[in-house]
Motif scaffolding. Structure first.
Motif, PDB file in Angstrom:
ATOM      1  N   HIS A   1       1.013  -1.273  -0.061  1.00  0.00           N
ATOM      2  CA  HIS A   1       0.088  -0.106   0.026  1.00  0.00           C
ATOM      3  C   HIS A   1       0.927   1.190   0.163  1.00  0.00           C
ATOM      4  O   HIS A   1       1.536   1.509  -0.662  1.00  0.00           O
ATOM      5  CB  HIS A   1      -0.961  -0.096   1.340  1.00  0.00           C
ATOM      6  N   THR A   2       0.721   2.139   0.931  1.00  0.00           N
ATOM      7  CA  THR A   2       1.511   3.367   0.673  1.00  0.00           C
ATOM      8  C   THR A   2       2.698   3.381   1.991  1.00  0.00           C
ATOM      9  O   THR A   2       3.137   4.383   2.290  1.00  0.00           O
ATOM     10  CB  THR A   2       0.428   4.474   1.451  1.00  0.00           C
ATOM     11  N   MET A   3       3.078   2.045   2.146  1.00  0.00           N
ATOM     12  CA  MET A   3       4.310   1.864   2.982  1.00  0.00           C
ATOM     13  C   MET A   3       4.533   2.476   4.226  1.00  0.00           C
ATOM     14  O   MET A   3       5.552   2.573   4.846  1.00  0.00           O
ATOM     15  CB  MET A   3       5.506   2.600   2.081  1.00  0.00           C
ATOM     16  N   THR A   4       3.321   2.961   4.847  1.00  0.00           N
ATOM     17  CA  THR A   4       3.415   3.422   6.274  1.00  0.00           C
ATOM     18  C   THR A   4       4.220   2.321   7.242  1.00  0.00           C
ATOM     19  O   THR A   4       4.540   2.548   8.190  1.00  0.00           O
ATOM     20  CB  THR A   4       1.925   3.832   6.634  1.00  0.00           C
ATOM     21  N   ARG A   5       3.853   1.109   6.808  1.00  0.00           N
ATOM     22  CA  ARG A   5       4.649   0.054   7.601  1.00  0.00           C
ATOM     23  C   ARG A   5       5.780  -0.506   6.886  1.00  0.00           C
ATOM     24  O   ARG A   5       6.791  -0.600   7.577  1.00  0.00           O
ATOM     25  CB  ARG A   5       3.395  -1.292   7.974  1.00  0.00           C
ATOM     26  N   THR A   6       5.520  -1.199   5.699  1.00  0.00           N
ATOM     27  CA  THR A   6       6.919  -1.695   5.041  1.00  0.00           C
ATOM     28  C   THR A   6       7.901  -0.813   4.787  1.00  0.00           C
ATOM     29  O   THR A   6       9.114  -1.401   4.588  1.00  0.00           O
ATOM     30  CB  THR A   6       6.201  -2.379   3.838  1.00  0.00           C
ATOM     31  N   GLY A   7       7.451   0.601   4.627  1.00  0.00           N
ATOM     32  CA  GLY A   7       8.705   1.515   4.592  1.00  0.00           C
ATOM     33  C   GLY A   7       9.590   1.560   5.771  1.00  0.00           C
ATOM     34  O   GLY A   7      10.755   2.092   5.427  1.00  0.00           O
ATOM     35  N   LYS A   8       9.231   1.242   6.880  1.00  0.00           N
ATOM     36  CA  LYS A   8      10.049   1.176   7.978  1.00  0.00           C
ATOM     37  C   LYS A   8      11.207  -0.205   7.946  1.00  0.00           C
ATOM     38  O   LYS A   8      12.348   0.024   8.687  1.00  0.00           O
ATOM     39  CB  LYS A   8       9.275   0.688   9.219  1.00  0.00           C
ATOM     40  N   SER A   9      11.021  -0.988   6.884  1.00  0.00           N
ATOM     41  CA  SER A   9      11.802  -2.219   6.859  1.00  0.00           C
ATOM     42  C   SER A   9      12.914  -2.256   5.943  1.00  0.00           C
ATOM     43  O   SER A   9      12.682  -1.849   4.744  1.00  0.00           O
ATOM     44  CB  SER A   9      10.942  -3.502   6.673  1.00  0.00           C
ATOM     45  N   ALA A  10      14.128  -2.259   6.667  1.00  0.00           N
ATOM     46  CA  ALA A  10      15.386  -2.239   5.762  1.00  0.00           C
ATOM     47  C   ALA A  10      15.405  -3.402   4.721  1.00  0.00           C
ATOM     48  O   ALA A  10      15.897  -3.022   3.425  1.00  0.00           O
ATOM     49  CB  ALA A  10      16.815  -2.006   6.410  1.00  0.00           C
ATOM     50  N   LYS A  11      15.115  -4.471   5.095  1.00  0.00           N
ATOM     51  CA  LYS A  11      14.927  -5.711   4.392  1.00  0.00           C
ATOM     52  C   LYS A  11      14.106  -5.466   3.174  1.00  0.00           C
ATOM     53  O   LYS A  11      14.330  -6.081   2.011  1.00  0.00           O
ATOM     54  CB  LYS A  11      14.429  -7.009   5.091  1.00  0.00           C
ATOM     55  N   LEU A  12      12.892  -4.696   3.493  1.00  0.00           N
ATOM     56  CA  LEU A  12      12.013  -4.816   2.154  1.00  0.00           C
ATOM     57  C   LEU A  12      12.298  -3.619   1.266  1.00  0.00           C
ATOM     58  O   LEU A  12      11.891  -3.199   0.178  1.00  0.00           O
ATOM     59  CB  LEU A  12      10.656  -4.303   2.741  1.00  0.00           C
ATOM     60  N   ALA A  13      13.297  -2.568   1.817  1.00  0.00           N
ATOM     61  CA  ALA A  13      13.492  -1.526   0.946  1.00  0.00           C
ATOM     62  C   ALA A  13      14.567  -1.966  -0.257  1.00  0.00           C
ATOM     63  O   ALA A  13      14.553  -0.923  -1.061  1.00  0.00           O
ATOM     64  CB  ALA A  13      14.069  -0.289   1.733  1.00  0.00           C
ATOM     65  N   ASP A  14      15.373  -2.920  -0.302  1.00  0.00           N
ATOM     66  CA  ASP A  14      16.665  -3.076  -1.055  1.00  0.00           C
ATOM     67  C   ASP A  14      16.187  -3.347  -2.741  1.00  0.00           C
ATOM     68  O   ASP A  14      16.673  -3.134  -3.344  1.00  0.00           O
ATOM     69  CB  ASP A  14      17.351  -3.922  -0.364  1.00  0.00           C
ATOM     70  N   HIS A  15      15.026  -4.148  -2.667  1.00  0.00           N
ATOM     71  CA  HIS A  15      14.780  -4.559  -3.935  1.00  0.00           C
ATOM     72  C   HIS A  15      14.217  -3.649  -4.921  1.00  0.00           C
ATOM     73  O   HIS A  15      14.933  -3.451  -6.081  1.00  0.00           O
ATOM     74  CB  HIS A  15      13.568  -5.602  -3.602  1.00  0.00           C
ATOM     75  N   VAL A  16      13.370  -2.800  -4.647  1.00  0.00           N
ATOM     76  CA  VAL A  16      12.901  -1.815  -5.520  1.00  0.00           C
ATOM     77  C   VAL A  16      12.830  -0.448  -4.536  1.00  0.00           C
ATOM     78  O   VAL A  16      11.918  -0.243  -4.166  1.00  0.00           O
ATOM     79  CB  VAL A  16      11.464  -1.807  -6.012  1.00  0.00           C
ATOM     80  N   PRO A  17      13.945   0.503  -4.440  1.00  0.00           N
ATOM     81  CA  PRO A  17      14.185   1.385  -3.861  1.00  0.00           C
ATOM     82  C   PRO A  17      13.309   2.562  -4.066  1.00  0.00           C
ATOM     83  O   PRO A  17      12.981   3.543  -3.023  1.00  0.00           O
ATOM     84  CB  PRO A  17      15.684   1.689  -3.281  1.00  0.00           C
ATOM     85  N   GLU A  18      13.089   2.892  -5.260  1.00  0.00           N
ATOM     86  CA  GLU A  18      12.481   3.965  -5.644  1.00  0.00           C
ATOM     87  C   GLU A  18      11.185   3.770  -6.668  1.00  0.00           C
ATOM     88  O   GLU A  18      11.252   2.621  -7.015  1.00  0.00           O
ATOM     89  CB  GLU A  18      13.636   4.700  -6.555  1.00  0.00           C
ATOM     90  N   ALA A  19      10.357   4.701  -6.716  1.00  0.00           N
ATOM     91  CA  ALA A  19       9.304   4.591  -7.898  1.00  0.00           C
ATOM     92  C   ALA A  19      10.016   4.591  -9.178  1.00  0.00           C
ATOM     93  O   ALA A  19      11.062   5.000  -9.139  1.00  0.00           O
ATOM     94  CB  ALA A  19       8.540   5.965  -7.735  1.00  0.00           C
ATOM     95  N   PHE A  20       9.544   4.077 -10.262  1.00  0.00           N
ATOM     96  CA  PHE A  20       9.705   4.055 -11.374  1.00  0.00           C
ATOM     97  C   PHE A  20       8.725   4.201 -12.341  1.00  0.00           C
ATOM     98  O   PHE A  20       7.671   4.026 -12.028  1.00  0.00           O
ATOM     99  CB  PHE A  20      10.700   2.668 -11.439  1.00  0.00           C
ATOM    100  N   ILE A  21       9.144   4.269 -13.679  1.00  0.00           N
ATOM    101  CA  ILE A  21       8.357   4.408 -15.099  1.00  0.00           C
ATOM    102  C   ILE A  21       8.843   3.213 -15.856  1.00  0.00           C
ATOM    103  O   ILE A  21       9.894   3.138 -16.553  1.00  0.00           O
ATOM    104  CB  ILE A  21       8.335   5.631 -15.474  1.00  0.00           C
ATOM    105  N   ASP A  22       8.204   2.115 -15.890  1.00  0.00           N
ATOM    106  CA  ASP A  22       8.627   1.192 -17.087  1.00  0.00           C
ATOM    107  C   ASP A  22       7.965   1.182 -18.231  1.00  0.00           C
ATOM    108  O   ASP A  22       6.793   1.209 -18.188  1.00  0.00           O
ATOM    109  CB  ASP A  22       8.245  -0.263 -16.070  1.00  0.00           C
ATOM    110  N   MET A  23       8.774   1.228 -19.205  1.00  0.00           N
ATOM    111  CA  MET A  23       8.263   1.490 -20.544  1.00  0.00           C
ATOM    112  C   MET A  23       9.212   0.822 -21.574  1.00  0.00           C
ATOM    113  O   MET A  23      10.530   0.546 -21.321  1.00  0.00           O
ATOM    114  CB  MET A  23       7.958   3.080 -20.883  1.00  0.00           C
TER     115      MET A  23
END
Length: 925
Positions: free
Chosen positions: A629-651
């Protein structure tokens, strides 16, 4: 079923926070799979997380998000006490619960007195427990007398609800998880199951390993991670699903594959559905052209479906989130009805819900067009039944405002008070800037949340602190109708309270009886009793409802606390034993008055807003693997931050070339409704004419990455679900003078930085930066950014003024405190290597040299971007192992590095790395 007394640890941890070394059985708060979690609160206050071996949904497995729950239960950023906005200073100030509750109750009563009950509303969430949901629905519909209560579940599964009700007469999911393992063909439609429901995907792929003849077909515009395990991928054009399934319906009919006995005896409306299918999809070549897929692949899919008896068609947001979402659902159901593939093991349509308690919300009437216990607002008998049971002073007599309409009504001034509970609509709703305007215009905005600073909470007049996962107590229902207990095992933080308690307190202050509950157990018992009330009565037009919790009525608190996972309907047999229901519709009896299922004619229609010269690309949105969702929880986790750290535009690379944007650089995506900025990438899985942007980033985690501001507000006319999968947009370069990043043990203010994203590290925060300003003096600018005014600080720096490259690090006692890298180019040094330096108590000379030259001195020091978040294994580590040890299979990679050995959601990426690395190795020989 087990209704025995729960372990003492459940009671202790839930009510007084006493540490206990014994694990507490609870349920994961993320997706609709509803995995069981064994959580242990240790004596030192730390939490350990494991999968619950006894829970039927996951049998001990957890995805990476569930495994990282221990990293999200800290109190950083928590809303710990009520707050009220001061009208003069426009700032929030601490208040007592009595003050806050009085303000909410008085505010609602005053507005109702002046403007009537439809001038107030609730907007709630699939994050709520069923007991919270029940009280919110009871208060709004049965006591305030308005149906203006809707939920963020409107955004993900309301089209499935509407489709079920049209076809089956009730919101029924007929299958269970075991059916995915019994099927010989699994069709995944609009579902990146490998990332969004990893444990279910593991169950599917595990069966395919043991039964290689099982086929997997993926129908999705993007080539997602799920496709790596598929036998066939149909990359349909966005919005063309109805053409595809109408074509399948026609194919089954024309080739004699109709189960005429089932259709004649147990359904109505087949001729209308077939006429609509013939009018749109009679010619296979026409369908292939409209859907933009290979005709041979289309025929292969039709033949597979036709020749395989045991077929599960599982669908998710890619189907539901559409202006034609309900018709998409019914076009799928039609194909199962005509072939009789429903109500038997290993076959049927399967709606996989997105949220942990979207199903529980549906049970209690959490949507604006429903009543509790699967009763209908537009049915007078149902309304009177619910009112009689509740002994309520009023009952809503017409559907309320659905989510998008609700916030439009707030801006227009017809709704003047809103209570938002456990959701962040300023990020998650379409046309999100309109939501901001609505909240600014609203007379009273109340928000119940666990996090203090969210995009939505910034506009609240009253903030109420709620209990979060690990603290609250109640039930949730997953995608296969399995009711599970979510148990508290953490002490109550600050002054937080359960959502049901805050709602009851406000109800009583508003002068309403019927809310004197003292526990979640008491609320659940009333919920269960309502499910049985007049259920099956012969008088009137009352058709028996399948939803029935008769077997759970009358539990005492110990039985409720010890309740094991159980699928509804829950009855008792002649001996008094509980009888759960694994799958529905096995008796071919449906909830329409005549007992028959209904085919629904689904004439296809294109998305409401078509692409054009000004907005030539179609925007698709969705989730990434490790965020929620809006990362209010998962955004706290370093483990979860590494795979896709930023928003992106896939095209697609050719589209990027055409519109003048480059991979790795920033670009702006804009529509008629708003704009956002992110980096361009070529993930290789998206066709020309469209682009994909993830949904998770907010103003708390990035400067300008809210994709909800871009999404169009068009909704399905039946379900009210928004069109998240097709918004006409344009993309253009977002020029900047420099790119950079900061890794810092201290928070860094981003004031004055043009573009930024904050990413949580283990002992530091990482900031990705870009700016349009010309930095004349890098040393001065960086020191001001970091608020570092110590002239004697241990400061390493390298500057190439000609190239515009700057690298610096601040050390304290030979330990890295902060590092900064700036360049006019976006291809900056590896963050993974630099992150590893923060784990060292003391830097070595080689580390200092590496900081200055921008790369590690030692070979293999850079693990590369994270692939396996469960075990922290990077891309470089995997590729090196493949090359150096001659690995050729995922099993070998797992054996060597552990990668892929837990939740399996990284297995598709490992397969890709194996393929590309082996090809590269062969080319060099």
């Amino acid at each position: 079923m087990n209704l025995s007394q729960p372990p003492q640890s459940v009671v202790q941890s839930a009510f007084n926070g006493a540490p206990d070394p014994q694990p507490v059985s609870t349920t994961c708060p993320y997706c609709g799979v509803g995995c069981g979690v064994a959580a242990t609160l240790l004596a030192d206050g730390k939490v350990t997380i494991a999968g619950d071996q006894n829970h039927p949904a996951n049998k001990g497995r957890l995805c990476v998000k569930g495994s990282a729950l221990d990293e999200t239960v800290d109190l950083n950023g928590r809303l710990l006490y009520p707050q009220i906005r001061d009208a003069v200073s426009n700032t929030m100030a601490r208040a007592s619960w009595d003050q806050a509750l009085d303000k909410v109750a008085q505010g609602f009563n005053d507005i109702i007195a002046r403007h009537g009950p439809n001038a107030v509303a609730f907007y709630v969430s699939g994050q709520l427990l069923t007991e919270d949901y029940y009280i919110a629905n009871k208060l709004m519909k049965g006591y305030i007398g308005s149906a203006n209560i809707d939920t963020n579940s409107r955004l993900c599964m309301s089209s499935a609800v509407a489709g079920h009700k049209r076809a089956f007469g009730e919101d029924l999911v007929p299958v269970c998880y075991e059916d995915l393992e019994l099927a010989d063909l699994v069709v995944l439609v609009g579902s990146n199951t490998a990332w969004c429901h990893p444990i279910l995907f593991q169950r599917i792929t595990t069966i395919k390993e043991t039964r290689p003849d099982v086929k997997i077909v993926v129908i999705d515009p993007r080539r997602t991670a799920t496709c790596e395990s598929a036998d066939l991928h149909l990359p349909v054009k966005q919005g063309t699903d109805v053409w595809l399934f109408n074509g399948l319906l026609h194919y089954l009919s024309q080739n004699g594959l109709t189960d005429s006995g089932f259709v004649d005896n147990h359904t109505n409306g087949v001729s209308g559905a077939l006429s609509a299918a013939e009018a749109s999809s009679a010619e296979l070549m026409t369908v292939a052209k409209i859907c933009k897929i290979d005709p041979n692949d289309l025929l292969t899919f039709y033949h597979l479906f036709a020749s395989t008896k045991k077929v599960i068609t599982a669908f998710s947001q890619g189907v539901n989130q559409s202006s034609a979402g309900t018709d998409k659902v019914n076009s799928i159901i039609n194909c199962h009805l005509i072939s009789g593939r429903i109500g038997q093991p290993g076959m049927g349509p399967f709606s996989i819900t997105g949220q942990p308690n979207a199903m529980g919300g549906r049970e209690v009437g959490g949507l604006a067009n429903m009543l509790a216990a699967h009763m209908e607002l537009d049915n007078p008998t149902h309304r009177q039944t619910v009112r009689t049971f509740w002994d309520s002073p009023a009952i809503a007599d017409k559907p309320g405002l659905k989510a998008v309409d609700l916030f439009q009504a707030i801006e227009q001034g017809t709704v003047k008070a809103i209570w938002i509970i456990a959701t962040n609509p300023l990020v998650s709703l379409p046309d999100a800037n309109q939501v901001q305007r609505a909240l600014l215009a609203c007379e009273l905005v109340v928000a119940s949340d666990i996090i203090e600073k969210t995009d939505t909470n910034a506009f609240a007049h009253v903030l109420l602190p709620a209990l979060g996962w690990g603290e609250k107590d109640g039930t949730v229902t997953n995608s296969e109708r399995c009711i599970s207990r979510q148990r508290g095992f953490l002490p109550v933080p600050g002054e937080a309270r359960p959502d049901w308690q805050a709602l009851c307190d406000v109800a009583q202050r508003m002068g309403f009886d019927g809310f004197g509950f003292n526990s979640a157990h008491e609320i659940f018992d009333e919920h269960a009793r309502l499910s049985t009330f007049c259920n099956g009565a012969a008088e009137g037009d009352f058709t028996p409802r399948v939803f029935n919790l008769a077997g759970l009525v009358g539990m005492d608190s110990l039985q409720y606390n010890g309740l094991s996972p159980i699928q509804w309907p829950v009855l008792r047999d002649a001996s008094g034993e509980l009888r759960s229901t694994q799958r529905l519709l096995t008796d071919n009896r449906y909830s329409h008055p005549d007992g028959k299922a209904r085919f629904i004619a689904t004439p296809p229609r294109a998305p409401v807003h078509a692409t054009d010269e000004d907005f030539p690309l179609a925007l698709n949105t969705g989730r990434v693997r490790d965020q929620w969702h809006t990362m209010t929880r998962t955004g706290k986790s370093a483990k979860l931050a590494d795979h896709v750290p930023e928003a992106f535009i896939d095209m697609h690379p050719q589209d990027a070339l055409l519109y003048g944007v480059r991979e790795g650089s920033l670009a702006r995506v804009s529509s008629k409704w708003g704009a956002m900025v992110a980096r361009v990438q070529h993930g290789g899985g998206i066709g020309r004419g469209s682009l994909f942007v993830p949904i998770h980033w907010s103003n708390q985690s990035a400067s300008d990455a809210r994709i909800g501001a871009v999404v169009n507000p068009v909704v399905d006319p039946v379900s009210g679900e928004p069109e998240f999968k097709h918004t006409p947009v344009r993309v253009e370069d977002f020029p900047v003078a420099w790119h950079g990043f900061v890794l810092s043990r201290e928070e860094v203010a981003m004031a004055g930085v043009t573009h930024w994203t904050r990413i949580q590290g283990r002992t530091f925060a990482r900031y990705e930066l870009a700016g349009r300003n010309i930095i004349a003096d890098h040393n001065k600018w960086v020191r001001e950014l970091l608020n570092l005014d110590d002239p004697d600080a241990d400061w390493l720096e390298y500057a190439d003024k000609t190239a515009g490259v700057y690298r610096a690090a601040h050390l304290i006692n030979d330990q890295i405190e902060t590092c900064v890298f700036i360049s006019p180019r976006p291809d900056l040094p590896s963050r993974a290597w630099l992150a590893s330096l923060f784990a060292k108590d003391q830097l070595e000379d080689a580390d200092r040299v590496g900081l200055l030259i921008g790369q590690p001195i030692e070979k293999g020091a850079d693990a590369g971007p994270t692939v396996c978040s469960c075990f922290g294994v990077g891309r470089n580590t995997i590729c090196n192992a493949i090359r150096e040890q001659g690995l050729t299979t995922v099993v070998q990679v797992t054996s060597c590095l552990k990668a892929g050995g837990n939740c399996g959601s990284c297995v598709p990426e490992i397969k890709k790395l194996l393929a590309t690395t082996l090809v590269e190795e062969a080319a060099t020989q």
